[in-house]
Design an enzyme around this catalytic site. Structure first.
Site, short mmCIF file in Angstrom:
data_model
loop_
_atom_site.label_atom_id
_atom_site.label_comp_id
_atom_site.label_asym_id
_atom_site.label_seq_id
_atom_site.Cartn_x
_atom_site.Cartn_y
_atom_site.Cartn_z
N ARG A 29 4.32 12.51 -11.16
CA ARG A 29 4.89 11.99 -9.89
C ARG A 29 4.95 13.04 -8.78
O ARG A 29 5.84 13.02 -7.95
CB ARG A 29 6.29 11.42 -10.10
CG ARG A 29 6.35 10.24 -11.00
CD ARG A 29 5.61 9.02 -10.41
NE ARG A 29 5.75 7.89 -11.30
CZ ARG A 29 4.92 7.65 -12.34
NH1 ARG A 29 3.88 8.43 -12.56
NH2 ARG A 29 5.10 6.62 -13.11
N GLU B 1 13.10 10.30 -7.88
CA GLU B 1 11.67 10.08 -7.62
C GLU B 1 11.51 9.58 -6.17
O GLU B 1 10.57 9.94 -5.48
CB GLU B 1 11.12 9.04 -8.60
CG GLU B 1 9.65 8.75 -8.36
CD GLU B 1 9.05 7.81 -9.41
OE1 GLU B 1 9.40 7.92 -10.60
OE2 GLU B 1 8.24 6.97 -9.02
N SER C 280 11.25 3.01 -9.39
CA SER C 280 12.12 3.90 -10.18
C SER C 280 12.82 4.88 -9.26
O SER C 280 12.16 5.58 -8.48
CB SER C 280 11.28 4.67 -11.20
OG SER C 280 10.72 3.78 -12.12
C1 LIG Z 1 8.69 -2.70 -7.51
C2 LIG Z 1 8.11 -1.32 -7.48
C3 LIG Z 1 7.43 -0.83 -8.57
C4 LIG Z 1 6.90 0.46 -8.55
N1 LIG Z 1 6.23 0.91 -9.66
C5 LIG Z 1 5.71 2.16 -9.67
C6 LIG Z 1 5.01 2.65 -10.81
O1 LIG Z 1 4.86 1.97 -11.82
N2 LIG Z 1 4.49 3.90 -10.75
C7 LIG Z 1 4.64 4.70 -9.65
O2 LIG Z 1 4.13 5.82 -9.66
N3 LIG Z 1 5.30 4.26 -8.56
C8 LIG Z 1 5.83 3.03 -8.52
N4 LIG Z 1 6.51 2.58 -7.42
C9 LIG Z 1 6.72 3.48 -6.28
C10 LIG Z 1 5.68 3.35 -5.16
O3 LIG Z 1 5.19 2.04 -5.06
C11 LIG Z 1 4.51 4.28 -5.33
O4 LIG Z 1 4.96 5.60 -5.43
C12 LIG Z 1 3.52 4.15 -4.16
O5 LIG Z 1 2.38 4.87 -4.51
C13 LIG Z 1 4.08 4.67 -2.84
O6 LIG Z 1 3.16 4.32 -1.82
P1 LIG Z 1 3.66 4.03 -0.33
O7 LIG Z 1 2.47 3.81 0.50
O8 LIG Z 1 4.68 2.95 -0.32
O9 LIG Z 1 4.35 5.42 0.03
P2 LIG Z 1 5.65 5.63 0.92
O10 LIG Z 1 6.83 5.14 0.16
O11 LIG Z 1 5.44 5.10 2.27
O12 LIG Z 1 5.70 7.22 0.97
C14 LIG Z 1 5.92 7.96 -0.20
C15 LIG Z 1 5.57 9.43 0.09
O13 LIG Z 1 4.17 9.53 0.31
C16 LIG Z 1 3.92 10.11 1.58
N5 LIG Z 1 2.72 9.46 2.14
C17 LIG Z 1 2.47 8.14 2.29
N6 LIG Z 1 1.24 7.94 2.81
C18 LIG Z 1 0.72 9.17 3.01
C19 LIG Z 1 -0.52 9.64 3.53
N7 LIG Z 1 -1.49 8.83 3.94
N8 LIG Z 1 -0.70 10.98 3.62
C20 LIG Z 1 0.26 11.84 3.19
N9 LIG Z 1 1.44 11.46 2.68
C21 LIG Z 1 1.66 10.14 2.59
C22 LIG Z 1 5.16 9.84 2.42
O14 LIG Z 1 5.30 10.80 3.45
C23 LIG Z 1 6.23 9.96 1.35
O15 LIG Z 1 6.53 11.32 1.12
C24 LIG Z 1 7.06 1.29 -7.41
C25 LIG Z 1 7.74 0.78 -6.30
C26 LIG Z 1 8.26 -0.50 -6.32
C27 LIG Z 1 8.98 -1.02 -5.11
#
Ligand SMILES: Cc1cc2nc3c(=O)[nH]c(=O)nc-3n(C[C@H](O)[C@H](O)[C@H](O)COP(=O)(O)OP(=O)(O)OC[C@H]3O[C@@H](n4cnc5c(N)ncnc54)[C@H](O)[C@@H]3O)c2cc1C
Length: 301
Positions: A177, A296, A225
């Site tokens: 992560r 996380e 999580s």
């Molecule tokens: C119901 C649910 C289930 C989930 N299950 C999992 C799972 O099984 N496994 C898991 O790993 N995660 C899980 N997640 C967490 C999440 O969905 C993931 O971590 C996802 O990859 C985050 O993507 P995001 O675009 O929403 O990032 P954001 O939440 O928008 O950002 C997260 C971080 O990434 C950075 N970021 C985003 N885009 C960029 C970019 N283009 N360049 C640089 N930095 C960037 C942001 O600055 C921030 O620090 C879950 C979330 C939910 C709500």
């Protein structure tokens, strides 16, 4: 912190608009995250192409935040002072070349998976049900318990200090992560996949999705999580369950009674409620198991 207000003046807003950016002032962040929590950001800027991104980065200097789909974040009730950028347009495109996929940092994981399946490729099935963008997933090395997105990456294109860099996977440190791709914008990711045999991929995707539907409280806003799994025999969810905290409620935030590592927003929860619950969990787990849980989700102030 008034820097965000100072550095973005109306001329600069016009310039960004002329490059195709959509700019929202005092936009409520609760509209841009899966938790549905968060106060206003000074400027929420949708960035559709590289010209606009360069201009944005030149203007905001180091006081900015790049947001994906907001599925792994907790925004403050006071919001964010400054500019928040979100990759749209060109950054959502996905190209396929045999078993290689070139994917924009703003593309949704769900769209990437559709294309992987359509092209009879395999290797990313464990990502099903993870909401969010490819940029966010690579930044946090998203995945399941034993399969992480970094395994299929060839290279990552980033913007850092106003310079474009193409970094091969071997040069990037990925951990559980976590990646060292901080303080940069992930604009493109190249994946190397394999040709699928029969319908194994679809079956794996269905199985993985079924598990999520059974174990995760997907009917209420949440951010996935809350805590990373510690290096112990028990997962964060199990540790929380054994402290008896499942179902614990502060205001409208609640530790899910389905999954101990999820906090849900029952409607109208505020960040303070969630932070209070996080604090309670950390203290109870420390007291009972002598384990320090690490969040996380990214807490953004
Ligand atoms: C119901 C649910 C289930 C989930 N299950 C999992 C799972 O099984 N496994 C898991 O790993 N995660 C899980 N997640 C967490 C999440 O969905 C993931 O971590 C996802 O990859 C985050 O993507 P995001 O675009 O929403 O990032 P954001 O939440 O928008 O950002 C997260 C971080 O990434 C950075 N970021 C985003 N885009 C960029 C970019 N283009 N360049 C640089 N930095 C960037 C942001 O600055 C921030 O620090 C879950 C979330 C939910 C709500």
């Amino acid at each position: 912190m008034e820097e965000g207000r100072r550095i973005i003046n109306y001329n600069l807003i016009r310039r960004l608009s002329s490059l195709g950016c959509k700019i929202l002032r005092n936009e409520l962040l609760l509209k841009h995250c899966s938790f549905k929590i968060g106060g206003p950001v000074d400027f929420f800027i949708e960035i559709p192409n590289e010209y606009a991104l360069l201009e944005f980065l030149g203007i905001v200097s180091d006081k900015y935040y790049i947001l994906g789909k907001g599925t792994n974040v907790l925004f403050s009730d006071e919001g964010y002072k400054g500019a928040m950028g979100c990759l749209t347009g060109d950054f959502r495109k996905i190209y396929v070349l045999k078993d290689q996929i070139l994917c924009g940092g703003g593309a949704l994981i769900s769209n990437l998976l559709k294309i992987v399946l359509k092209n009879n490729l395999t290797g990313l099935e464990y990502l099903v049900g993870i909401p969010g963008t490819v940029g966010g997933a690579v930044r946090g090395n998203a995945g399941s318990k034993d399969e992480w997105i970094s395994a299929s990456i060839n290279s990552v294109e980033i913007y850092k200090n106003l310079k474009k860099q193409l970094i091969s996977k071997e040069k990037i440190k990925f951990r559980y992560r976590e990646s060292e791709l901080r303080d940069c914008v992930i604009t493109k990711v190249s994946f190397s996949l394999k040709k699928a045999m029969g319908n194994d991929s679809s079956k794996k995707i269905c199985r993985n999705m079924q598990k999520r539907l059974e174990k995760q409280p997907l009917n209420m806003p949440n951010a996935g999580s809350v805590f990373k799994n510690p290096s112990s025999d028990l997962s964060a969810g199990e540790l929380i369950e054994y402290t008896g905290l499942k179902g614990k409620r502060i205001g409208c935030a609640q530790i899910s009674d389905l999954h101990g590592n999820f906090i849900v927003n029952r409607g109208g929860a505020i960040a303070k409620d969630v932070l209070y619950l996080i604090d309670i969990v950390k203290k109870r787990v420390k007291k009972k198991f002598n384990i320090n849980l690490e969040t996380e989700i990214k807490i953004i102030k």
